[in-house]
Design an enzyme around this catalytic site. Structure first.
Site, PDB file in Angstrom:
ATOM      1  CG  ASP A 468     -31.695  61.122 -56.527  1.00 40.08           C
ATOM      2  OD1 ASP A 468     -30.509  60.725 -56.561  1.00 40.08           O
ATOM      3  OD2 ASP A 468     -32.017  62.226 -56.093  1.00 40.08           O
ATOM      4  CG  ASP A 473     -26.309  69.387 -54.103  1.00 34.66           C
ATOM      5  OD1 ASP A 473     -27.431  69.085 -54.581  1.00 34.66           O
ATOM      6  OD2 ASP A 473     -26.129  70.370 -53.376  1.00 34.66           O
ATOM      7  CD  GLU A 474     -31.317  64.283 -54.164  1.00 35.83           C
ATOM      8  OE1 GLU A 474     -32.244  63.597 -53.731  1.00 35.83           O
ATOM      9  OE2 GLU A 474     -31.476  65.424 -54.642  1.00 35.83           O
ATOM     10  CD1 TRP A 534     -38.216  56.992 -50.898  1.00 34.90           C
ATOM     11  CD2 TRP A 534     -40.447  57.076 -51.031  1.00 34.90           C
ATOM     12  NE1 TRP A 534     -38.546  57.994 -51.790  1.00 34.90           N
ATOM     13  CE2 TRP A 534     -39.902  58.062 -51.885  1.00 34.90           C
ATOM     14  CE3 TRP A 534     -41.827  56.942 -50.963  1.00 34.90           C
ATOM     15  CZ2 TRP A 534     -40.704  58.917 -52.655  1.00 34.90           C
ATOM     16  CZ3 TRP A 534     -42.629  57.777 -51.729  1.00 34.90           C
ATOM     17  CH2 TRP A 534     -42.071  58.750 -52.552  1.00 34.90           C
ATOM     18  CD  GLU A 745     -36.616  65.663 -59.065  1.00 38.35           C
ATOM     19  OE1 GLU A 745     -36.591  65.312 -57.877  1.00 38.35           O
ATOM     20  OE2 GLU A 745     -35.804  66.478 -59.551  1.00 38.35           O
ATOM     21  CG  HIS A 766     -35.725  61.922 -61.025  1.00 37.83           C
ATOM     22  ND1 HIS A 766     -34.958  62.551 -60.089  1.00 37.83           N
ATOM     23  CD2 HIS A 766     -36.590  61.155 -60.343  1.00 37.83           C
ATOM     24  CE1 HIS A 766     -35.349  62.182 -58.876  1.00 37.83           C
ATOM     25  NE2 HIS A 766     -36.341  61.328 -59.000  1.00 37.83           N
TER      26      HIS A 766
END
Length: 892
Positions: A468, A473-474, A534, A745, A766
């Site tokens: 993504d 921190d993802e 999703w 994003e 993103h």
């Protein structure tokens, strides 16, 4: 060149793959000729286990002449494959003229270790008594070995790790892959890489092989919940070197307790988010060579770790794919020194420096500068993105980190001796080494920059999994992001191996009840699963791969996952046809959201039910492809009932939608949930909603990918064009005007006054909104797929010059070869179209507003040109049927 030639042989999409663990690999090839309308009528494949010797006694399969036009996914039909063996193959074909081609150049695939019992190696790690298992320092492992004096004809290393690894052999790096073994659902699937090391073993009998291990995704910190060791708490190496000699014998060198370990080396810390700390004074010269003094090294021990989850490599590897030099050096108002790379990229910095021993050099990485021109790291959250280098001194030294990557355009330097020389710094772009396949260009410079941003966003986020974002921190495999972008992604790059790998992880992570995690691989808490749009990645992504690549096997493999997801939805709540329970992201980041909410205004039960209908329809279609007739009827009936329930629940008696948002109307139209007058009314209403926003969108992640398609397909292409060419916020070109070099994003990641969207979730790389690329390729340049004959075997070319441009062109390198569709307007009012199709492909060309006008093909009457059918006209559209070749069509 009049004869037909066979070129570009591939096995499981890949050129000469190693370590393949597929029992029945599929072979593909392309045809090359300068004749038009060339079709393959038959093929012959030979597979040999005796090198490039295709003598009869060496053949393991000779298909003989097979009457077929298939040149993609032709399944190997020979003897059972052996482990660690190289299979050579070649192809010849007969075309529609009856002409036999020469044999192609030979290609190969090499099998991996096909059975668990083929592994003699054990999992090894430094002895816990000697080296603390939880240290942040990298582990170094080595093994000296001796060959048996015979002539080596082939040598291959099979390796994987718990953590990340890099290999060395006799002091040289083995291969150029990064972040091996990649990120999979480690509890279920762990990839093994294979490397050809024959040349490195030819000149000596004594050798040393070594490995460096770091935490990586396996053991390091993942996610924003500060979790580490999600998969395990100890790093480990599994390695097996197979050496084959000229007399047919084989020697195996395996990881076992005879290896040695060391941890007090230069890599002091390495983490995906944290970055890397490297102390050059602790380098270990010659550690993977003969004669090295290993007297201070320590024993290793074996780990009780299963090998049952080992799989062959399933996608291209992560590599450095491009080198970028800084474009400028900035001295910020805050007094900091910053490099501008000119492009928001993902990868690492390599630099050369001369400084005293112990000098500490630090690089911080960020995507943007703030409105004052200072270095901005707020959106990184807890990801440090910091690289620290401690100099050894004594001359010029160079470095680049090994086990971390950063998302950045700007690099803040600290401790570097001045003046800074830009030539000493290089950006290395890193991502999965997919084959570029798509190209789009038009007369609008900002749209061309948008297209580049889409591609750069894909490159930055397709680093082993579809992430993504690559900076904070993802960096997780969000399912919703992947499904909205996959069709655009499939145009830009050859993504079949990449998504095949990821979808197998999705199926492995799927809950017993069919629920699908928000992210794959799944590292979130127990309840993080099964949001509409999703979880639908389980259905939409395999179907899209089938459409682009004609890959029935991916449908077969994922079918239980696909039906599992639909049945999960069906079991929710007290009405099996309306999904109105559970947590959902809704129209994520929709601009019509309430204040302080991320979720757009479109009712979530409407979104859920719309996607329920769509996924169910795709499952029914999939069942038809696979010949599962009972399921065709079962899911076809379920789909019809969902559509009726949708109408009962969300459509008023007067044919209006009981949800006054752009996204609600987009979904109802895109998923064919309405028809007739109701469809026209909803399309009219959607167009009016866009007009009422002064030609702006209000859609989020769910509505945006389909918005322009729906407008174009329902008589409002002009509004879709205005939306895409809109330069004011919110729009695709707003970020381009703001200097973006990737997709943001948020529509307003940087606001018109230069301030930022909230730090807590504001990525500047993103790809989700980059899904507009699919509209550019299909609705503007006109390059589209015929769903009834998938895999680009047949195309529908629908160029649209009424797109506010003077020209547009798209090219796609399909499994059959290059396809081109383009148009340009002339000053005399005529339009010139150009098309190209490879052999073994056909297309229907649909030219708008051409009826009644002069139509010339290659400056001749269409009836004089060799086409597969006569020109036809219908509803103002001129239709041409084309076979392979290049064509120029002038209208007007």
């Amino acid at each position: 060149m009049r004869s037909t030639m066979v070129t570009e042989l591939r096995c499981e999409y890949l050129k000469n793959p190693m370590g393949l663990n597929v029992p029945h690999p599929r072979l593909s090839w392309k045809l090359l000729t300068d004749r038009r309308n060339v079709r393959q009528m038959a093929y012959r494949i030979q597979v040999s286990l005796g090198g490039e010797n295709f003598a009869e006694e060496q053949l393991v399969w000779d298909s003989g002449r097979v009457e077929s036009d298939e040149s993609v996914h032709v399944e190997y039909g020979g003897a059972k494959l052996k482990s660690a063996a190289r299979y050579m193959y070649r192809v010849r074909v007969w075309d529609d003229q009856g002409e036999e081609s020469p044999w192609s150049d030979s290609a190969f695939w090499e099998t991996g270790l096909l059975e668990t019992d083929d592994w003699q190696a054990g999992w090894i790690t430094p002895s816990a008594d000697a080296i603390e298992p939880q240290t942040k320092e990298a582990f170094y492992l080595r093994k000296a070995f001796e060959l048996n004096g015979k002539r080596v004809v082939h040598a291959a290393v099979f390796a994987t790790s718990l953590g990340l690894y890099e290999l060395e052999l006799n002091g040289a790096r083995v291969g150029d892959s990064l972040f091996t073994p990649g990120w999979t659902s480690y509890n279920h699937r762990l990839q093994v890489q294979a490397y050809d090391v024959t040349e490195q073993l030819l000149n000596s009998q004594e050798h040393v092989i070594g490995a460096v291990l770091a935490d990586g995704w396996y053991k390091g910190r993942l996610g924003w919940q500060d979790r580490s060791g999600i998969y395990g708490d100890r790093r480990g190496l599994l390695l097996q070197l197979h050496v084959r000699y000229d007399d047919g014998t084989e020697q195996i060198i395996a990881s076992d307790e005879s290896w040695e370990a060391f941890a007090d080396g230069p890599i002091r810390m390495s983490g995906i988010y944290e970055g890397e700390t490297y102390d050059a004074s602790r380098e270990i010269p010659g550690w993977s060579t003969l004669g090295f003094d290993d007297s201070v090294w320590h024993p290793v021990e074996t780990l009780e770790q299963s090998k049952d989850m080992l799989i062959g490599e399933q996608s291209e590897r992560v590599k450095v794919t491009e080198i970028i030099k800084p474009v400028s050096l900035i001295h910020t108002p805050a007094g900091e020194i910053v490099l501008d790379m000119g492009q928001n990229m993902v990868g690492r910095m390599r630099f050369t420096v001369q400084a005293p021993a112990g000098a500490k050099l630090t690089l911080h990485h960020a995507e943007v500068l703030d409105k004052e021109g200072n270095f901005y790291t707020g959106n990184l959250r807890t990801a440090a993105q910091e690289v620290t280098y401690l100099c050894k001194g004594g001359g010029e030294e160079s470095y680049q980190p090994s086990f971390t990557f950063q998302g950045f355009r700007y690099v803040r330097l600290a401790g570097f001796p001045e003046p800074i020389d830009l030539s000493h710094f290089t950006g290395e772009v890193i991502h999965t080494d997919m084959q570029p396949t798509g190209f789009f260009e038009c007369s609008h410079p900002l749209i061309n920059r948008l297209q580049q941003n889409i591609v750069w966003g894909q490159r930055g986020n397709f680093l082993d999994i579809p992430t993504d974002c690559p900076q904070r921190d993802e960096r997780l495999g969000w399912t919703g992001d992947a499904q909205v972008f996959i069709r655009t992604a499939a145009f830009n790059y050859g993504i079949a191996p990449f998504f095949t790998k990821w979808l197998r992880d999705l199926a492995a992570e799927q809950l017993p009840n069919g629920g699908v995690p928000f992210v794959v691989p799944d590292i979130l808490d127990e309840g993080s699963h099964s949001s509409a749009a999703w979880g639908d990645a389980a259905v939409i992504c395999p179907w899209t791969l089938y459409q682009y690549y004609g890959d029935k096997r991916i449908l077969e493999e994922q079918y239980d996952s696909m039906t599992g997801w639909v049945e999960y939805i069906r079991s929710q709540g007290d009405n099996e046809l309306i999904w109105n329970t559970g947590f959902h992201f809704g129209d994520w980041l929709g601009l019509d959201a309430k204040e302080n909410s991320y979720i757009g205004a479109t009712p979530r039960d409407l979104i859920c039910t719309a996607f329920f209908a769509y996924s169910t329809s795709l499952v029914s279609k999939t069942a038809a492809v696979l010949g599962r007739e009972e399921d065709v009827e079962k899911y076809g009936d379920l789909h019809r009932r969902i559509v009726q329930a949708f109408a009962d629940e969300f459509i008023t008696p007067n044919g209006r939608l009981a949800a006054h948002t752009q996204t609600a109307h987009v979904l109802a139209l895109m998923f064919d949930l309405v028809e007739g007058e109701t469809r026209k009314r909803l399309a009219d209403t959607l167009a009016e909603y866009v007009r009422s926003e002064n030609m702006h969108l209000t859609t989020g992640f769910v509505g945006t990918p389909y918005l322009c398609h729906v407008l174009s397909e329902n008589g409002y292409h002009d509004i879709a064009v205005q939306l895409v060419q809109q330069e004011e916020y919110p729009s695709w070109l707003y970020s381009v005007k703001q200097g973006a070099t990737t997709i943001w994003e948020h529509w307003d990641g940087i606001k018109p006054d230069g301030s930022f969207w909230s730090d807590d979730m504001n990525s500047y790389n993103h790809y989700s909104y980059g899904a507009i690329g699919d509209w550019l390729y299909r609705a503007v340049a006109g390059l589209d797929i015929d769903e009834k004959i998938p895999g680009c075997k047949r195309l529908v070319l629908r160029p649209n010059p009424d797109s506010g441009l003077t020209y547009a062109r798209a090219q796609y390198d399909s499994l059959y070869g290059k396809v081109f569709s383009g148009w340009s307007k002339r000053e005399d009012g005529s339009v010139v179209y150009e098309f190209q199709l490879p052999p073994n492909m056909t297309a229907q060309v649909r030219l708008p507003a051409a009826a009644g006008k002069s139509v010339r093909v290659d400056e001749r009457d269409p009836a004089e040109v060799l086409m597969t059918a006569p020109m036809q006209q219908e509803d103002g559209i001129v239709m041409l049927e084309l076979g392979s070749g290049r064509y120029t069509v002038k209208v007007g």
